[in-house]
Design a protein around this motif. Sequence first.
Motif, PDB file in Angstrom:
ATOM      1  N   ALA A 229       0.816  -1.210   0.000  1.00  0.00           N
ATOM      2  CA  ALA A 229       0.000   0.000   0.000  1.00  0.00           C
ATOM      3  C   ALA A 229       0.851   1.261   0.000  1.00  0.00           C
ATOM      4  CB  ALA A 229      -0.929   0.002   1.210  1.00  0.00           C
ATOM      5  N   GLU A 230       2.013   1.212   0.642  1.00  0.00           N
ATOM      6  CA  GLU A 230       2.901   2.377   0.716  1.00  0.00           C
ATOM      7  C   GLU A 230       4.336   1.908   0.519  1.00  0.00           C
ATOM      8  OE1 GLU A 230       1.663   5.359   1.134  1.00  0.00           O
ATOM      9  OE2 GLU A 230      -0.347   4.962   1.913  1.00  0.00           O
ATOM     10  N   ASP A 231       5.158   2.788  -0.067  1.00  0.00           N
ATOM     11  CA  ASP A 231       6.584   2.488  -0.225  1.00  0.00           C
ATOM     12  C   ASP A 231       7.375   3.773  -0.022  1.00  0.00           C
ATOM     13  OD1 ASP A 231       9.095   1.599  -0.796  1.00  0.00           O
ATOM     14  OD2 ASP A 231       8.654   0.868  -2.815  1.00  0.00           O
ATOM     15  N   TYR A 232       7.933   3.924   1.192  1.00  0.00           N
ATOM     16  CA  TYR A 232       8.771   5.093   1.491  1.00  0.00           C
ATOM     17  C   TYR A 232      10.218   4.700   1.226  1.00  0.00           C
ATOM     18  CZ  TYR A 232       4.511   6.564   3.869  1.00  0.00           C
ATOM     19  OH  TYR A 232       3.216   6.895   4.157  1.00  0.00           O
ATOM     20  N   ASN A 233      10.629   4.830  -0.031  1.00  0.00           N
ATOM     21  CA  ASN A 233      11.981   4.441  -0.415  1.00  0.00           C
ATOM     22  C   ASN A 233      12.891   5.666  -0.292  1.00  0.00           C
ATOM     23  OD1 ASN A 233      14.281   3.275  -1.516  1.00  0.00           O
ATOM     24  ND2 ASN A 233      13.088   2.032  -2.950  1.00  0.00           N
ATOM     25  N   LEU A 234      13.328   5.941   0.922  1.00  0.00           N
ATOM     26  CA  LEU A 234      14.095   7.147   1.216  1.00  0.00           C
ATOM     27  C   LEU A 234      15.461   7.131   0.544  1.00  0.00           C
ATOM     28  CD1 LEU A 234      13.147   7.259   4.997  1.00  0.00           C
ATOM     29  CD2 LEU A 234      12.126   8.586   3.146  1.00  0.00           C
ATOM     30  N   ALA A 235      16.000   5.937   0.283  1.00  0.00           N
ATOM     31  CA  ALA A 235      17.295   5.850  -0.393  1.00  0.00           C
ATOM     32  C   ALA A 235      17.213   6.329  -1.842  1.00  0.00           C
ATOM     33  CB  ALA A 235      17.799   4.415  -0.351  1.00  0.00           C
ATOM     34  N   HIS A 236      16.005   6.285  -2.416  1.00  0.00           N
ATOM     35  CA  HIS A 236      15.851   6.662  -3.814  1.00  0.00           C
ATOM     36  C   HIS A 236      15.298   8.075  -3.993  1.00  0.00           C
ATOM     37  CE1 HIS A 236      15.791   2.218  -5.385  1.00  0.00           C
ATOM     38  NE2 HIS A 236      16.944   2.600  -4.880  1.00  0.00           N
ATOM     39  N   TRP A 237      15.262   8.845  -2.928  1.00  0.00           N
ATOM     40  CA  TRP A 237      14.832  10.233  -3.071  1.00  0.00           C
ATOM     41  C   TRP A 237      15.813  11.004  -3.949  1.00  0.00           C
ATOM     42  CZ3 TRP A 237      12.646  13.212   1.735  1.00  0.00           C
ATOM     43  CH2 TRP A 237      11.354  12.714   2.033  1.00  0.00           C
ATOM     44  N   THR A 238      15.256  11.795  -4.827  1.00  0.00           N
ATOM     45  CA  THR A 238      16.069  12.697  -5.643  1.00  0.00           C
ATOM     46  C   THR A 238      16.142  14.057  -4.953  1.00  0.00           C
ATOM     47  OG1 THR A 238      14.142  13.482  -6.871  1.00  0.00           O
ATOM     48  CG2 THR A 238      15.277  11.509  -7.716  1.00  0.00           C
TER      49      THR A 238
ATOM     50  N   GLN B  40      27.642   4.430 -11.371  1.00  0.00           N
ATOM     51  CA  GLN B  40      27.062   4.853 -10.100  1.00  0.00           C
ATOM     52  C   GLN B  40      25.555   5.005 -10.195  1.00  0.00           C
ATOM     53  OE1 GLN B  40      29.272   7.581  -7.478  1.00  0.00           O
ATOM     54  NE2 GLN B  40      27.530   8.981  -7.705  1.00  0.00           N
ATOM     55  N   THR B  41      25.068   5.425 -11.326  1.00  0.00           N
ATOM     56  CA  THR B  41      23.618   5.601 -11.485  1.00  0.00           C
ATOM     57  C   THR B  41      22.887   4.280 -11.309  1.00  0.00           C
ATOM     58  OG1 THR B  41      23.962   7.463 -12.985  1.00  0.00           O
ATOM     59  CG2 THR B  41      21.804   6.386 -13.040  1.00  0.00           C
ATOM     60  N   ALA B  42      23.438   3.214 -11.903  1.00  0.00           N
ATOM     61  CA  ALA B  42      22.813   1.892 -11.767  1.00  0.00           C
ATOM     62  C   ALA B  42      22.831   1.445 -10.304  1.00  0.00           C
ATOM     63  CB  ALA B  42      23.537   0.874 -12.643  1.00  0.00           C
ATOM     64  N   TYR B  43      23.932   1.705  -9.617  1.00  0.00           N
ATOM     65  CA  TYR B  43      24.040   1.298  -8.210  1.00  0.00           C
ATOM     66  C   TYR B  43      23.001   2.015  -7.353  1.00  0.00           C
ATOM     67  CZ  TYR B  43      25.972   0.864  -3.489  1.00  0.00           C
ATOM     68  OH  TYR B  43      26.129   0.628  -2.149  1.00  0.00           O
ATOM     69  N   LEU B  44      22.838   3.323  -7.559  1.00  0.00           N
ATOM     70  CA  LEU B  44      21.947   4.105  -6.713  1.00  0.00           C
ATOM     71  C   LEU B  44      20.478   3.807  -6.968  1.00  0.00           C
ATOM     72  CD1 LEU B  44      23.709   7.593  -6.668  1.00  0.00           C
ATOM     73  CD2 LEU B  44      23.936   5.678  -5.088  1.00  0.00           C
ATOM     74  N   THR B  45      20.152   3.265  -8.124  1.00  0.00           N
ATOM     75  CA  THR B  45      18.753   2.936  -8.396  1.00  0.00           C
ATOM     76  C   THR B  45      18.381   1.541  -7.901  1.00  0.00           C
ATOM     77  OG1 THR B  45      19.367   2.175 -10.616  1.00  0.00           O
ATOM     78  CG2 THR B  45      18.603   4.464 -10.393  1.00  0.00           C
ATOM     79  N   MET B  46      19.361   0.775  -7.447  1.00  0.00           N
ATOM     80  CA  MET B  46      19.078  -0.537  -6.871  1.00  0.00           C
ATOM     81  C   MET B  46      18.708  -0.384  -5.397  1.00  0.00           C
ATOM     82  SD  MET B  46      22.113  -2.902  -8.470  1.00  0.00           S
ATOM     83  CE  MET B  46      22.158  -3.285 -10.215  1.00  0.00           C
ATOM     84  N   ASN B  47      18.099  -1.430  -4.842  1.00  0.00           N
ATOM     85  CA  ASN B  47      17.818  -1.455  -3.404  1.00  0.00           C
ATOM     86  C   ASN B  47      18.961  -2.194  -2.714  1.00  0.00           C
ATOM     87  OD1 ASN B  47      15.229  -0.108  -3.349  1.00  0.00           O
ATOM     88  ND2 ASN B  47      14.425  -1.926  -4.377  1.00  0.00           N
ATOM     89  N   ASN B  48      19.881  -1.434  -2.142  1.00  0.00           N
ATOM     90  CA  ASN B  48      21.109  -2.006  -1.615  1.00  0.00           C
ATOM     91  C   ASN B  48      21.122  -2.131  -0.097  1.00  0.00           C
ATOM     92  OD1 ASN B  48      22.307  -2.165  -4.216  1.00  0.00           O
ATOM     93  ND2 ASN B  48      22.590   0.051  -4.159  1.00  0.00           N
ATOM     94  N   ALA B  49      19.975  -1.913   0.544  1.00  0.00           N
ATOM     95  CA  ALA B  49      19.872  -2.092   1.994  1.00  0.00           C
ATOM     96  C   ALA B  49      19.051  -3.347   2.282  1.00  0.00           C
ATOM     97  CB  ALA B  49      19.216  -0.878   2.646  1.00  0.00           C
ATOM     98  N   PRO B  50      19.528  -4.231   3.150  1.00  0.00           N
ATOM     99  CA  PRO B  50      18.776  -5.448   3.467  1.00  0.00           C
ATOM    100  C   PRO B  50      17.574  -5.150   4.353  1.00  0.00           C
ATOM    101  CG  PRO B  50      20.703  -5.285   4.867  1.00  0.00           C
ATOM    102  CD  PRO B  50      20.800  -4.147   3.889  1.00  0.00           C
TER     103      PRO B  50
END
Length: 670
Positions: free
Chosen positions: A437-446, A581-591
């Motif tokens: 229902a919600e996805d707060y993906n703070l790592a992917h904030w621009t 680096q762009t590819a790395y930052l768009t991945m979900n790299n936190a467990p």
Amino acid sequence: MKKFYLFLSALLVCTLSAHAGTKLLYYQTFETASDVASTGWVSPSLSAGLAIGSDDYGKFLSFSIGANNDRSCHLIWGSDLIKTAGVTSYSLSFDFSATAWGNSHTSADLAVMSDETTCTKHPNSNFRTYSKNWLFDLTQLSSTTGGNAAAASGNQVFAICGDSSNTVTLSSGAFYTMSLDIDTLARTVDYAIYQSGVSKAVCQGVYSVPEGTDMNATGLYYLGARYSSVTLFDNIKESVDLKQDVANKPTATLKGINNQQRVYSLGFISGETLHYVFNDGPEQSVSYADCDGVFTWSNNPNYNPDNEKPVTDPCQSGTLKIWTTSGSATSDIATVDVDNDEVALPATTASIAAVEDGYGKSYKLIADNSTTPLAPKLFIDYTFTPKDGGAVITGSDLSSGSTVTVPSAGTLELTTKAFGYQSTTSTVVNDHKFAQAEDYNLAHWTAADATKAGFTANGTVSNHYSDYGRYYWYTVKGKEIGDTVRTAYNTINCYKKAATDWKDSVVIGKLAFTAIPAVDVSIFEGIGLYLDGQTAAGKWISSLYFVVNGLTDNDFITVSGTSNYGSTSLHPYIQGSAPDQTAYLTMNNAPVIGVYKGTSQFSLYRVSDILARVQVFKDQTANDPTGIKTINTIETSSDAPVYNISGVRVNKDHLLPGIYIQNGKKFIVK
């Protein structure tokens, strides 16, 4: 450790002056201990550091510091044991081993107390510094000038009885026995320390106890040095030598279960003869020299300790009576109720560890052996049968704590097993469907996302998140950490929102910080939310607590993040030219670091941790919110056998006050 203790016992007996018998005043081998509470050991500020461990020779007490500063533990048996015995001399011995010294301090301290005031009023401190009321003390000496902030390993030097010029060197991983002969009139302590397997003492001497110090030993005190030190204790014995014959009551400890078979260790001390009768059969006797004071007995008449095959001979139930004799003395009789029922294992429980859109879930499997006699290592087999008739998924010999992932609706059957025990099966019905229902993906904030939420550009990160280089990806497939073909992400854009910029509380959508007043927080681009931790008033907050507004217990929250400045982050292989680096930052790299019910709080620790992502899953099923239905194949019964905490079956119609186990559950008789 038990083998070493028996060797040393024989050695010490040869050195004692002539006497008729030895009377045990206190004896703790931890063999009958089901938990730390039953042993008398406590730690004022690190109770979780105390545990009952075991090796090939039996049980022992372990004290582990972990990621903590100096921490102490102690055992108090009191002075009344000596006073009641009415003697002027007595002996005290115990085994100990530092399997790991503290890696940040050289401040370990071991004391035989005659006054326990210091251990309760000044815990986590050097006993020698705060008290003169000790009969023996070992203080670890600093290996550096100017304090105790040095890492310790290998051999370590200890001052003996407060005298830094009189030392003993102890090795990590080695087992030692401390032997003290205490003369209350002469005010002397004859001491010796023996290393396992070595007949010559590593140190020995006589310590003259200052006037004013009580000569009655009341307990043991130990200070573990900061960070990761681990120390073991065993075979604690206080005794007196008497001129008359003495026979001590023997001990019976359950040592083995193999279906209907039971194996017991019957313990007695040097100079005594063991006698036993089972079910009013013929009396048998065993000398100390035949078994070094530990005789193995089984209810299988053809028991062979070297035969581990399944038991086929009839194993009897009944009553075992044991006692000792020494000269003209006969001890009290110890009675053991022996049963030959198979012991049923506890059912494996399953809790949701991760959810995804649809019926897919990961379950964490727990098989708890804490109430099972002898606490065997448990293994788990599983079978998942899809509801739609798809392929059956199986697995075997999993350890407790393992995770099993199921892709669809269906039934997960779990079987707990252990050699010599009756298996138990439980069932999980995976019939709940979830939708994100919600996805707060703070790592992917621009930068635009941060600006919209009121964060302001604050340059690039200049702390350990950048200079440690623990966020990285591989540019050559299959390479491991430490190879040169990895690229670190260390130029990290930062966006900050100060405490004064928040209004009533810190809220991002439905994701709300529950800390008030608001604090400084930052977004590290590509990494997530970082807690600066300072309030508008200049106060520092170490942890921030979150809730997601508007959820119920039927919902789930999945939290992803990293700790230790990124050391727990995921490190993907990115195909293509480096750096990407762009590819790395768009991945979900936190467990994923936690799965919670919708109404639960979760936290973010200041400085070294990051909150990367919060996903909210709504339950689409209107019945049982957990989706877990457990079916035991073993029914509980009021007629089931009752065991004491050492695993020995007792007469349930004549229970003394204490802790007992029936149907795999503990209960208390007061």
